[in-house]
Design a protein around this motif. Structure first.
Motif, PDB file in Angstrom:
ATOM      1  N   LEU A  26       0.830  -1.209   0.000  1.00 59.60           N
ATOM      2  CA  LEU A  26       0.000   0.000   0.000  1.00 59.60           C
ATOM      3  C   LEU A  26       0.863   1.257   0.000  1.00 59.60           C
ATOM      4  O   LEU A  26       0.633   2.197   0.778  1.00 59.60           O
ATOM      5  N   ARG A  27       1.818   1.253  -0.905  1.00 63.08           N
ATOM      6  CA  ARG A  27       2.707   2.407  -1.021  1.00 63.08           C
ATOM      7  C   ARG A  27       3.104   2.576  -2.477  1.00 63.08           C
ATOM      8  O   ARG A  27       3.525   1.622  -3.127  1.00 63.08           O
ATOM      9  N   PHE A  28       2.955   3.817  -2.999  1.00 62.37           N
ATOM     10  CA  PHE A  28       3.391   4.153  -4.342  1.00 62.37           C
ATOM     11  C   PHE A  28       4.756   4.832  -4.279  1.00 62.37           C
ATOM     12  O   PHE A  28       5.278   5.128  -3.205  1.00 62.37           O
ATOM     13  N   TYR A  29       5.308   5.109  -5.458  1.00 66.31           N
ATOM     14  CA  TYR A  29       6.504   5.943  -5.523  1.00 66.31           C
ATOM     15  C   TYR A  29       6.161   7.330  -4.988  1.00 66.31           C
ATOM     16  O   TYR A  29       5.003   7.737  -4.979  1.00 66.31           O
ATOM     17  N   ALA A  30       7.196   8.082  -4.580  1.00 65.01           N
ATOM     18  CA  ALA A  30       6.985   9.316  -3.814  1.00 65.01           C
ATOM     19  C   ALA A  30       6.003  10.281  -4.479  1.00 65.01           C
ATOM     20  O   ALA A  30       5.020  10.705  -3.852  1.00 65.01           O
ATOM     21  N   ASP A  31       6.243  10.649  -5.743  1.00 67.46           N
ATOM     22  CA  ASP A  31       5.360  11.610  -6.415  1.00 67.46           C
ATOM     23  C   ASP A  31       3.954  11.050  -6.565  1.00 67.46           C
ATOM     24  O   ASP A  31       2.962  11.759  -6.370  1.00 67.46           O
ATOM     25  N   MET A  32       3.866   9.771  -6.899  1.00 68.41           N
ATOM     26  CA  MET A  32       2.565   9.134  -7.063  1.00 68.41           C
ATOM     27  C   MET A  32       1.830   9.046  -5.730  1.00 68.41           C
ATOM     28  O   MET A  32       0.613   9.224  -5.662  1.00 68.41           O
ATOM     29  N   GLU A  33       2.567   8.799  -4.648  1.00 64.75           N
ATOM     30  CA  GLU A  33       1.947   8.711  -3.323  1.00 64.75           C
ATOM     31  C   GLU A  33       1.339  10.049  -2.921  1.00 64.75           C
ATOM     32  O   GLU A  33       0.242  10.099  -2.352  1.00 64.75           O
ATOM     33  N   ARG A  34       2.044  11.142  -3.219  1.00 67.59           N
ATOM     34  CA  ARG A  34       1.494  12.465  -2.898  1.00 67.59           C
ATOM     35  C   ARG A  34       0.220  12.730  -3.703  1.00 67.59           C
ATOM     36  O   ARG A  34      -0.747  13.295  -3.186  1.00 67.59           O
ATOM     37  N   ALA A  35       0.224  12.324  -4.960  1.00 66.03           N
ATOM     38  CA  ALA A  35      -0.975  12.496  -5.785  1.00 66.03           C
ATOM     39  C   ALA A  35      -2.128  11.647  -5.249  1.00 66.03           C
ATOM     40  O   ALA A  35      -3.282  12.091  -5.228  1.00 66.03           O
ATOM     41  N   PHE A  36      -1.818  10.426  -4.787  1.00 64.20           N
ATOM     42  CA  PHE A  36      -2.866   9.573  -4.221  1.00 64.20           C
ATOM     43  C   PHE A  36      -3.419  10.162  -2.933  1.00 64.20           C
ATOM     44  O   PHE A  36      -4.622  10.061  -2.664  1.00 64.20           O
ATOM     45  N   ASP A  37      -2.548  10.767  -2.116  1.00 69.61           N
ATOM     46  CA  ASP A  37      -3.018  11.421  -0.887  1.00 69.61           C
ATOM     47  C   ASP A  37      -4.096  12.453  -1.213  1.00 69.61           C
ATOM     48  O   ASP A  37      -5.141  12.514  -0.546  1.00 69.61           O
ATOM     49  N   ARG A  38      -3.828  13.272  -2.242  1.00 68.05           N
ATOM     50  CA  ARG A  38      -4.818  14.292  -2.631  1.00 68.05           C
ATOM     51  C   ARG A  38      -6.085  13.640  -3.169  1.00 68.05           C
ATOM     52  O   ARG A  38      -7.205  14.078  -2.846  1.00 68.05           O
TER      53      ARG A  38
END
Length: 391
Positions: A26-38
């Motif tokens: 349940l973890r994406f790459y850093a930039d993708m994770e920030r986009a998923f948070d939003r």
């Protein structure tokens, strides 16, 4: 949401790369994770607000029930815990959902509030135990269900809240001296509720991440050129419309480039369409490297034509960018013996440079860039020509 056919998606798509690499933790790459948070916050925000209000209402009903059924020595501290600790924490979290700077930290805020609620309910049960009042422990199961399925918490935050509440209950009952047989029975049910909640929450977040990737892939299909990975013409026109209005409001200059690969039909006829596609991808890579600021963009306009927009850029800077593009493509050293411009693949560039005005449509910039491109071709190709509006 069902994923689109992956063969249709540009193979350089970050969404496709993330899908192929997986996310079982349940973890994406850093930039993708920030986009998923939003994305997650946008999807669940309304649900979280309503869940918090429902929780406040139910806590108020339980406080009323306590006031009607409990003796005063138990009722006063229990009602104080419900209305003085739990309800204010829930309302404070609800208030945070309306403040943009706090919303981006909603998992942390919501997790803290949920944990305070869980520990508060444990304290309520402990207070009843201390006065030998038979308050059912099953209220904790309701709280745990709220953590995992209604509070909008993701797997890690919900699991931490659920299991810490379980440990707090176990510690409290051990201190109160609950008989071992009863304690084992109660803890087994609470632990089972946590296991079910953890597994269910994991799959819910996994599905949410799949939906996020599917939406990204669909957006790529709608906005990106399948060959080069750049924006397509329709997406570029929509983007340009927004940027044009912003530049008009702020009165800053923009540059629009029309870019054409020189004698590309001859290249295709000589080397074949497969080689032509590879050449276009390499040219597109050079163009993308020079449009990395947030409001700069390049797109495939059609065939061997590309188009780009650079926001709030000086004339000297855009001339340098155009020369860097021209030189960068030339230095790819893609052999093109059929070209009259050079023995390698080259590009011609037309630049429109102007400050948008309310009475000037953005199509005017594209028309002006097209005129400049025509002049670049007439002058021998493999060069850039700039035209200003009104000259």
């Amino acid at each position: 949401m069902k994923l689109p056919h992956l063969d249709w998606v540009n193979q350089d798509s970050p969404y496709l790369r993330q899908h192929k690499d997986g996310f079982r933790l349940l973890r994406f790459y850093a930039d993708m994770e920030r986009a998923f948070d939003r994305y997650h916050t946008d999807v669940y925000l309304i649900r979280i607000r309503w869940a918090l209000l429902v929780a406040v209402f139910l806590m108020g009903m339980f406080a009323l029930l306590d006031a009607l059924t409990m003796p005063s020595e138990v009722r006063n501290p229990v009602v104080l815990l419900r209305l003085g600790l739990i309800v204010p924490m829930l309302l404070l979290t609800w208030w945070c959902t309306y403040h943009e700077r706090l919303v981006k930290h909603l998992q942390l805020i919501g997790g803290f509030s949920a944990l305070a609620t869980g520990l508060g309910v444990v304290a309520i049960v402990g207070t009843a135990r201390a006065h030998d009042f038979p308050l059912p422990y099953e209220g904790l199961i309701l709280v745990i269900v709220f953590f995992y399925f209604l509070a909008g918490l993701r797997f890690v935050a919900a699991s931490v809240c659920g299991w810490l509440t379980f440990l707090a209950y176990l510690s409290m009952e051990l201190l109160m001296g609950m008989p071992a047989e009863t304690l084992i029975f109660n803890c087994f049910f609470l632990a089972t509720a946590n296991v079910i909640g953890s597994v269910g929450c994991y799959f819910l977040e996994y599905a949410s991440r799949e939906n996020f990737l599917a939406q990204g892939l669909l957006q790529d299909l709608a906005e990106k050129d399948g060959l080069t990975g750049l924006l397509n013409r329709r997406a570029f026109n929509e983007y340009t419309e927004r940027s044009w209005r912003q530049a008009s409001r702020e009165q800053v200059p923009v540059a629009v480039m029309m870019i054409d690969v020189d004698f590309f039909k001859r290249y295709n006829d000589h080397f074949g369409h497969s080689a032509g596609d590879e050449a276009l991808k390499k040219v597109a890579g050079v163009l993308a490297e020079h449009a990395k600021r947030p409001l700069d963009v390049v797109a495939r306009y059609g065939g061997e034509e590309f188009i780009g927009l650079w926001f709030n850029v000086s004339e000297m800077a855009i001339r340098e960018i155009a020369e860097d593009l021209r030189r960068g493509v030339e230095q790819l050293h893609i052999a093109h013996p059929q070209s009259d411009a050079a023995q390698v693949v080259t590009i011609s560039i037309g630049i429109a440079y102007l400050t948008p005005r309310p009475h000037i449509p953005n199509e005017e910039a594209q028309r002006l860039a097209d005129v400049a491109l025509y002049l670049a071709k007439e002058n021998g190709r493999n060069q850039a020509v700039l035209k200003r509006h009104g000259y």
